[in-house]
Design a protein around this motif. Structure first.
Motif, PDB file in Angstrom:
ATOM      1  N   ASP A  34       1.434  -4.291   4.592  1.00 35.30           N
ATOM      2  CA  ASP A  34       2.100  -3.222   5.328  1.00 35.30           C
ATOM      3  C   ASP A  34       1.055  -2.182   5.741  1.00 35.30           C
TER       4      ASP A  34
ATOM      5  N   PRO B 104       0.448   1.790   7.813  1.00 35.73           N
ATOM      6  CA  PRO B 104       1.030   2.983   8.444  1.00 35.73           C
ATOM      7  C   PRO B 104       0.470   3.200   9.850  1.00 35.73           C
TER       8      PRO B 104
ATOM      9  N   ASN C  62       5.750   2.891   8.866  1.00 38.61           N
ATOM     10  CA  ASN C  62       5.055   1.952   7.991  1.00 38.61           C
ATOM     11  C   ASN C  62       5.512   0.568   8.417  1.00 38.61           C
TER      12      ASN C  62
END
Length: 872
Positions: free
Chosen positions: A198, A200, A305
């Motif tokens: 993941d 941002p 995100n």
């Protein structure tokens, strides 16, 4: 027939989508680089690259235009929209594309980003753009340092070489636009996280008004929230607009005003300035934005995100009418516009492979994405702006000071929106050919643009490019105008005579400028200078020769011979409707004969011509101040250009113009020496008549060189310098100095003429295209019985048409997949060749390696390289 279907398809799009010309009010008209341009340079020494640098750009309000990533604006660039990014690691907000200036790059200026033009249609009712943004810190300093260390003989260090994309830790950001009506634009951003973790992302769609430096309390535009999901953009010039958000996000407001305190240590005139959003997001400066929620610039601040190997979608709608349910029909409109775009291109791509369709559609997309609002009033720029400090006298009397009449505020097709965000005269003519195949009216408008009084110099010269409007580009506008006229006539059965007549009258002035200014000896041999081929010769052709003298140029003279033939053919066409023009056809036919004669025997000196019978090639001639002639026996593209001066005229067209035919018969009877030079003009084959600088023997000699793989012919097209000079450089002595030319297939390895204008071998698409076109014209005359060896020395013989097809195929193979699924344009970069998120995104470079076809120079020069769409 293919060209005809192209134009018909364009008309079909207009019919299907019911789009009048006004649907082009909004388009991809933002530049990708306004900093470092001549327009923004008010310096004393004319150093545009340093007057506003990339580092200054986020803080400096521009005077003459705006820039952005994947953006759009109206056709006067009053209101702009583009995207900005921050990955939480970069030192600055990514609001504009980064690149090296001319002094910083080891091969000149160079954008250091990864972005692609994927789709577009002439009305811009559907557009698609891709930007690749690293999740790691953007390597600004590494790109500068690595390229600074490298020399002329080293490859450039590119963003993809930094390692940031090796583990797929980057975002693919697709920007799509779809129009519902003229002023109702749907915007969809699809952001993919290609990495395994993941990540941002601060994603900031940004809207702003261009600052004309003329705002007052009464006319200053303003952006403010209407509600938490809607921005209202108020301006007296365009009325109110609304930007609707599907998903609400904070609004960050500031003013599009210069941060004088930062740049010049002078107090700011407003509390919030252009770089306020950057300072708020990156540095956390709370007072950098306007908490009163209004301004002339606003960013919509999405903080996301994004899951690994997944994507998110953000939707906006920019419209001149408030919509209470702006996203109810959003997906259906997008689906419809994409479907119509597919239909538009399906009409013109029948019978092509899927890969051919992909490359051709992206070539056209690049052409359309490279349309830019170009604003430049030279007189105002020279004297300085209202309410701004007066520029130094050296500026007012410096660059372009004799072009004060030039006033540009137009949408123009640019060579490359980052490296060349300004028009170039001969580039523009080439652009108009592929543009005409999808948007005939825009192509005609573009070719007419430079002949307008506010562009064309009163003396008849076309402006070359903003770094020096007075420089010389090859005279190809007549060629392009005639070709565009023919394309429309073949499509509709009726040519635009008004367009052709307008072009003819103004090009008469330009032709006379060439004759009076660039034939210094008065012998119908032309010098020209730069002539767009840069310094592929022995000397810097834009400067006086070492030790004095004049360089009589084979290419300059060939361009003018072609110009005379084009003007003759246009005059003939106009004569069919108005016999007054027949006298002009006579004039230009006679001028062509004289040029042909001069190339053979300059100043009536036997053996002093540009043709060398022993080598079977055309060479430049050095005419020294003491009267001596020296032939520069260097084989370059310059010597092949006589091939382009060719015209084939059907016999029934001659029959309509008895005065012209009678005059040519009389003239050639008086000057049989000239008649023998221009081939079988009198139509001995009974079908058509040929006017050319080359009789069959000379044409065969040139083609023998051009189609020799040990000389000009590469697997990927025609090289600009013969490969024989790779092991045996050409050496010339003059005035005690030694000059050398060595074949180098890629970038220049010398800076002797300054900058990167010293190429010694790469493949250039526009001249290759003209050579191919000329081979087709010769075939039209000689037919299938005329054979040449293809390639030279192979023992295989082809018609001229078959040979032209082979060269065309070699050029298109630069972009198309080979039997191993590789594209030559990508070179040996494994990521570009094999990665599913790279391998089908095409870059249309400025020029190509003469040995392996790798793309070089400006990476998005779909302008003239867009000609590949025609070859496919």
């Amino acid at each position: 027939m293919q060209q005809a279907s192209c134009v018909q398809s364009n008309m079909k799009e207009t019919s299907k989508l019911k789009k009048p010309q006004s649907w082009r009010k909004w388009g991809p008209y933002l530049s990708e680089r306004q900093w470092g341009t001549v327009r923004e340079d008010y310096s004393a020494n004319g150093d545009a690259w340093d007057y506003i640098s990339h580092d200054m750009a986020r803080s400096k309000a521009y005077r003459w235009g705006e820039e952005g990533i994947g953006g759009l604006s109206d056709d006067q660039q009053i209101l702009c929209l583009a995207t900005s990014y921050w990955n939480g690691k970069d030192p600055i907000l990514k609001e504009r594309l980064f690149g090296l200036t001319n002094p910083e790059g080891n091969h000149g200026e160079d954008v250091k980003e990864l972005y692609y033009y994927l789709d577009n249609v002439p009305s811009h009712s559907y557009m698609k753009f891709l930007y690749k943004y690293p999740q790691g810190e953007f390597p600004y300093q590494q790109l500068l340092a690595e390229n600074r260390k490298r020399g002329k003989q080293d490859p450039e260090f590119e963003l993809i070489d930094s390692g940031l994309f090796d583990n797929d830790q980057y975002f693919d950001v697709f920007t799509e636009y779809a129009k519902n009506t003229e002023n109702d634009i749907l915007i969809q951003y699809t952001i993919h996280n290609r990495g395994n973790q993941d990540a941002p992302l601060h994603f900031l769609p940004t809207l702003w008004f261009r600052n004309p430096l003329e705002w007052t309390e009464n006319n200053r535009p303003v952006i403010s929230p209407l509600d938490c999901n809607t921005l209202m953009l108020q301006t007296k010039k365009m009325g109110n607009y609304y930007c609707h958000l599907e998903e609400k996000a904070p609004f960050l407001f500031t003013e599009n005003e210069t941060n004088n305190q930062k740049l010049y240590n002078v107090a700011n005139t407003v509390p919030h300035v252009k770089d306020g959003i950057n300072d708020y997001v990156v540095s956390g400066k709370q007072n950098a934005i306007n908490t009163q929620q209004n301004g002339t610039k606003v960013a919509i601040h999405y903080q996301k995100n994004i899951p690994a190997k997944s994507s998110i979608t953000i939707k906006l709608r920019l419209t001149d009418k408030k919509n209470n349910a702006p996203f109810k029909d959003f997906d259906q409109i997008f689906k419809t516009q994409l479907s119509l775009a597919d239909d538009f291109y399906a009409d013109k791509q029948k019978g092509k492979s899927e890969d051919q369709k992909l490359v051709q559609r992206q070539a056209w997309a690049g052409m359309l994405w490279s349309k830019q609002f170009y604003y430049y009033y030279v007189k105002d720029w020279l004297k300085g702006d209202k309410n701004e400090p007066e520029p130094p006298l050296s500026h007012q009397l410096g660059r372009n000071e004799d072009w004060g009449h030039l006033m540009a505020a137009d949408i123009i097709s640019m060579p490359d929106n980052w490296e060349y965000p300004w028009f170039a005269a001969w580039d523009l003519a080439f652009h108009c050919i592929p543009l005409a195949s999808i948007d005939i009216q825009f192509a005609k408008d573009q070719i007419l643009l430079l002949i307008m009084e506010r562009y064309m110099h009163p003396n008849g010269q076309f402006p070359a490019y903003e770094w020096n409007f007075g420089d010389v580009n090859p005279p190809v506008h007549s060629w392009a105008a005639w070709k565009i006229y023919q394309m429309e006539k073949e499509s509709t059965g009726k040519g635009d005579l008004v367009f052709l007549e307008k072009m003819f009258h103004k090009m008469m002035l330009n032709f006379n400028w060439w004759v009076n200014r660039k034939d210094t000896e008065g012998n119908n041999i032309f010098e020209g200078g730069f002539l767009g081929l840069d310094n592929i010769g022995v000397f810097d052709r834009s400067k006086p020769l070492p030790g004095g003298g004049i360089l009589e140029q084979s290419d300059g003279t060939s361009w003018m011979a072609m110009y005379a033939l084009n003007m003759m053919r246009i005059a003939m066409e106009l004569s069919y409707h108005n016999h007054v023009y027949e006298d002009m056809a006579v004039k230009f036919s006679e001028h062509f004969f004289y040029i042909a004669g001069a190339m053979a025997n300059m100043n009536n000196v036997e053996g002093a011509g540009l043709w060398d019978e022993e080598d079977g090639f055309y060479y430049d001639m050095l005419h020294s101040d003491d009267g001596d002639w020296k032939r520069l026996r260097l084989r370059t593209l310059v010597g092949l250009l006589p091939l382009i001066a060719v015209e084939v005229i059907e016999e029934n067209n001659w029959d309509k113009l008895p005065r012209l035919v009678s005059h040519i018969k009389w003239f050639t009877s008086q000057r049989p020496d000239l008649a023998l030079l221009v081939s079988n003009w009198d139509g001995k084959n009974g079908k058509s008549q040929l006017l050319s600088l080359l009789r069959g023997h000379r044409m065969k000699c040139l083609l023998r060189r051009m189609l020799d793989e040990n000389e000009f012919l590469s697997d990927f097209g025609v090289r600009s310098v013969s490969k024989v000079y790779e092991k045996n450089p050409f050496i010339f002595e003059l005035g005690g100095e030694i000059f050398e030319v060595k074949y180098t297939p890629a970038e220049s390895d010398t800076g002797m003429f300054g900058g990167n204008s010293n190429w010694r071998g790469p493949i250039w698409m526009p001249v290759n295209y003209m050579l191919i076109e000329s081979m087709y014209r010769f075939h039209d005359y000689y037919g299938g019985d005329f054979k040449i060896e293809m390639p030279t020395g192979s023992g295989n013989y082809s018609t001229l048409k078959e040979a032209a097809n082979t060269v065309s195929h070699r050029l298109t193979s630069i972009f198309l997949k080979d039997h191993n699924g590789r594209r030559a344009v990508f070179g040996d970069n494994k990521k570009l060749q094999e990665d599913p998120h790279f391998k089908d995104y095409i870059l249309f470079h400025e020029y190509f390696n003469g040995d392996n076809g790798k793309g070089l120079g400006a990476s998005h020069q779909t302008g003239w390289t867009g000609l590949v769409a025609m070859l496919i």
